[in-house]
Enzyme design. Structure first.
Site, PDB file in Angstrom:
ATOM      1  N   GLU A 154      37.909   0.447  32.485  1.00 32.83           N
ATOM      2  CA  GLU A 154      38.018   0.075  33.889  1.00 32.83           C
ATOM      3  C   GLU A 154      37.153  -1.108  34.307  1.00 32.83           C
ATOM      4  OE1 GLU A 154      40.116   1.434  36.111  1.00 32.83           O
ATOM      5  OE2 GLU A 154      40.964   2.758  34.582  1.00 32.83           O
ATOM      6  N   SER A 193      40.159  68.521  49.101  1.00 31.91           N
ATOM      7  CA  SER A 193      39.006  69.306  48.639  1.00 31.91           C
ATOM      8  C   SER A 193      37.931  68.453  47.990  1.00 31.91           C
ATOM      9  CB  SER A 193      39.472  70.381  47.648  1.00 31.91           C
ATOM     10  OG  SER A 193      40.324  71.302  48.298  1.00 31.91           O
TER      11      SER A 193
END
Length: 818
Positions: free
Chosen positions: A87, A479
């Site tokens: 780049e 229960s």
């Protein structure tokens, strides 16, 4: 001539000054609305949040842009070299704009006019930072001028390394990957430090145009661009010519990483963590904040819990018959493409979709779903067989008919039916028939000492339903709530040997009569609290709650965290209120750890993007932990500031009673673990709509329920002992293989006295029906039989009619019942 030259020189000066003035005015106008480049100093890019299991394994990632921020010091020089070569090779030398590079690009573009070649750009890395962070991507003169001006200013304000750091963490690489760290993981499943020269060069080629250099769609162009970058790296002296030749000879080697590698069965857990983070920190923090979340998940426990619950759901569902095929496809031609389009249960990888090709009395021929729509040709597709013995359960259909078929050929399935199958280990090409169950359930495994959730299963399959039944389903515990009624009693003057009448009882409220019944319809007469828990006696529990007062029971239920606000109604003593599996397991954990309050958590720690801890579950303080050196001072101690919810002696007493549930009571024979003590309680709601079991060892608590999402009877034997306890037993048997055994801690001062099981009085020598019971100091077995609840009974003849034990007590004169 001299005057003429002077004249032209004057004109030139005027023209130059005029042009300069125009340019100055233009630049002033352009500069007036430039964005503030100083915001780069506080740049915080959107970063993925990563969720980890307790052992550090990656569970899930959440991000709008897949990005992991890396400081420049953590980026290898080789990676920097590749991007500079691709780049901006003069990056460390130019002031923001590369004038020589710009002139070269202009010259080349003039020479290439009419050639059809793409114009050559000359943007520096600094210019790209200015564009990506501060400007739009418009291809206009104004934008390019602004870009140049900002580049000069950025270069004057920030170091070259800071600019390169911003660039490498912001650029787009394709496949929703932003920044070099995310790109390395996405394309090569590696960290940046592991990248080879060839891999680094390929990644450096992508910012120019990710779509143009796609590794599969444009492989040739990708290779050419990668090799060009490698040549530039060698030309600029970053690598040798030999390294370049070797790198260019390598294939692209891209292995696309499709998100975080999933931990088997952890989808419900991860989704619950996601919801909690959004609730605590917000949507933006989750998807952009770069949080690192360490959860409490134990992958081994998660696999065990998932397998146990899934197997239990499947076995129950198969006993109720075959629901029919998932879908139907044509098998007259190539069935592969149509079959490949059907969705599968992605979190149940053991199961595969298959289409029925042929049916006989002895077997079913099937074709397996191909991986892709195109797949292979029809005559090459994978096939298999379901033997008749591996699908006998499907001979009954789900409508409840007891008969329907005697073999696969009797209409169980037909060609074109799409079904689920599971390969049989050791028998290649042979499968068993499967179907996603309609019944569902939830399960939670917890460390009782810390509240850390080690495993969570929210249903059969997250792919089938994302509703988390462990945390979102409000169900009646039945229960399974009784231990908290009995805990309240033991904490307030009762003992495990206290005797309560187990006999028919009726209550009248608002003109309506309520007659609670025991499961099975019988009554046992006067019985101890231990017997009431072990055999889960409803009538005893109601009498006990009535004797204590429901306000006290409600207070304890809220103290344990089962309900936020419990109505003080007697029916609530039998678990008619609604709660979640997570809450109930957390409440049992309080009993298991000796009565200390816990806060259930799925998250151990959260760190922000900078590594700062912003949440930690453990909030204990450590006295003496911060000395600079040792000078014979005492060892540091961790201070446990948690509230004592239950007396430790009470916790031990109720634990001992629930051990009896496992050895002699409603869960007897369901828990195969023998190397450590196990306590627990079954639960079955009215009409057997939910089946529960919550149990624990000294270091592990697990609880679950089974039921239909729209509550409906589970049918005969649809009880906590028949359905839920075996699932808990299967899980614990596997968990015991990876956890050391231990014993419940006996609080100091606890007394152990042998008592008669039935009367609760001290046992005499030679009494065969005895048990050693735990008593608090100052308490013990009664000297004479005293029965709680005698004042709210039915007429004596009604009790005698329903209770053989009461008849025996009257006949022998041992109780003075009436």
């Amino acid at each position: 001539m001299i005057r003429l030259l002077g004249y032209f020189f004057g004109l030139a000066c005027v023209a130059f000054l005029a042009a300069a003035a125009v340019i100055a005015v233009y630049l002033t106008g352009v500069s007036r609305d430039l964005p503030n480049y100083e915001v780069l100093a506080s740049y915080e890019p959107p970063v993925a949040t990563r969720i980890h299991a307790g052992n550090g394994a990656l569970m899930e990632e959440y991000a709008r842009e897949k990005r992991l921020f890396l400081p420049i010091q953590a980026i290898p020089d080789r990676v920097k070299a590749a991007f500079l070569s691709a780049e901006d090779k003069n990056f460390y030398n130019h002031p923001g704009v590369d004038f020589w590079g710009l002139a070269r690009a202009v010259l080349n573009n003039v020479q290439n006019l009419g050639s059809g070649r793409r114009p050559e750009g000359a943007s520096t890395i600094t210019q790209q930072v200015a564009k990506n962070f501060l400007l739009s991507a418009d291809q206009t003169i104004d934008r390019k001028v602004k870009e140049a001006i900002l580049s000069f200013r950025i270069e004057q304000t920030y170091s070259k390394d800071k600019i390169l750091e911003l660039y490498l963490n912001e650029i787009f690489f394709g496949l929703n990957s932003y920044g070099i760290a995310a790109a390395a993981l996405t394309y090569f499943d590696k960290s940046v430090t592991e990248l080879t020269i060839a891999e680094t060069a390929y990644l450096a080629s992508l910012p120019k145009g990710p779509a143009n250099y796609h590794p599969f769609r444009h492989e040739k162009a990708a290779l050419e661009r990668r090799n060009w970058v490698i040549d530039r790296m060698a030309e600029n002296g970053y690598i040798t010519a030999g390294d370049a030749t070797e790198a260019k000879a390598q294939p692209l080697g891209v292995r696309i990483r499709r998100g975080a590698p999933p931990l088997l069965g952890a989808d419900y857990f991860a989704e619950e963590v996601r919801r909690q983070i959004i609730q605590a920190y917000g949507d933006k923090a989750l998807y952009e904040g770069g949080l690192s979340v360490r959860t409490s998940l134990d992958p081994q426990m998660q696999v065990m819990a998932r397998a146990a619950l899934q197997r239990g759901l499947v076995e129950y569902d198969q006993r109720r018959g075959f629901h029919g095929p998932v879908a139907q496809v044509s098998v007259t031609g190539d069935w592969g493409p149509e079959l490949a389009k059907l969705p599968t249960l992605r979190d149940v990888p053991e199961w595969k979709l298959a289409v029925v090709l042929a049916v006989s009395a002895s077997s079913v021929d099937i074709g397996l779903q191909p991986d892709t729509v195109s797949g292979k040709l029809d005559d090459k597709r994978e096939r298999g067989t379901i033997p008749a013995e591996e699908m006998k359960w499907a001979y009954r259909d789900a409508k409840g008919d007891r008969k329907t078929a005697k073999s696969p050929a009797d209409g169980v399935v037909k060609p074109g039916d799409v079904v689920y199958v599971e390969p049989i280990e050791g028998r290649k090409g042979t499968f068993r028939l499967r179907q996603p169950p309609k019944v569902q359930g939830g399960m939670v495994v917890m460390d009782p000492h810390t509240g850390r959730v080690l495993a969570m299963v929210g249903g059969f399959s997250f792919g089938q339903s994302e509703f988390n039944r462990a945390t979102q389903a409000m169900r009646q515990p039945g229960s399974a709530f009784k231990p908290f009624v009995y805990s309240a009693a033991l904490d307030n003057g009762y003992t495990p040997a206290s005797v309560i009448l187990d006999a028919p009882i009726e209550m009248v409220s608002g003109g309506e009569v309520w007659r609670p019944e025991n499961y099975g319809g019988d009554s046992a007469g006067p019985s101890t609290l231990r017997y009431g828990i072990e055999k889960s006696r409803n009538q005893m529990t109601v009498r006990l709650a009535q004797d204590m007062g429901m306000d006290l029971v409600a207070e304890y239920a809220e103290r344990f965290g089962i309900y936020d606000k419990m109505a003080p109604l007697l029916a609530m003593s039998l678990g008619s209120g609604e709660t979640t599996v997570l809450r109930l397991v957390a409440a049992y954990s309080v009993i298991a750890n000796g009565g200390k309050q816990i806060k259930p958590t799925l998250v151990d720690r959260i760190q922000d993007r900078y590594g700062k801890t912003i949440f930690r579950h453990v909030d204990r303080t450590c006295e003496g932990c911060n000395f600079d050196n040792w000078s014979n001072q005492p060892e540091p101690t961790l201070i446990d500031n948690r509230e004592q919810v239950l007396d430790p002696m009470t916790a031990y007493q109720i634990t001992s009673m629930m051990e009896g549930v496992v050895t002699r009571g409603t869960a007897a024979g369901k828990i195969p673990v023998k190397d450590r003590p196990v306590a627990g309680k079954t639960g079955t709601t009215n009409d057997e709509k939910d089946a529960w079991f919550v149990g624990f060892t000294p270091d592990l608590v697990a609880g679950l329920y089974i039921g239909f999402d729209t509550p409906a009877p589970l049918g005969r034997a649809g009880t906590g002992g028949g359905l839920a306890a075996p699932i808990f037993g299967e899980f614990l048997a596997q968990a015991a293989k990876v956890t050391p055994p231990s014993k419940f801690q006996v609080p100091a001062g606890m007394q152990f006295i042998a008592v008669n099981r039935k009367t609760g009085m001290a046992a005499v020598e030679g009494d065969p029906d005895t048990i050693v019971e735990a008593f608090k100091p100052g308490t013990g077995p009664a000297d004479s039989l005293s029965v709680i609840g005698m004042g709210d009974q039915l007429p004596p003849e009604e009790i005698l009619k329903s209770s053989p034990q009461a008849q025996q007590a009257v006949t022998s004169g041992s109780g003075g019942l009436f």
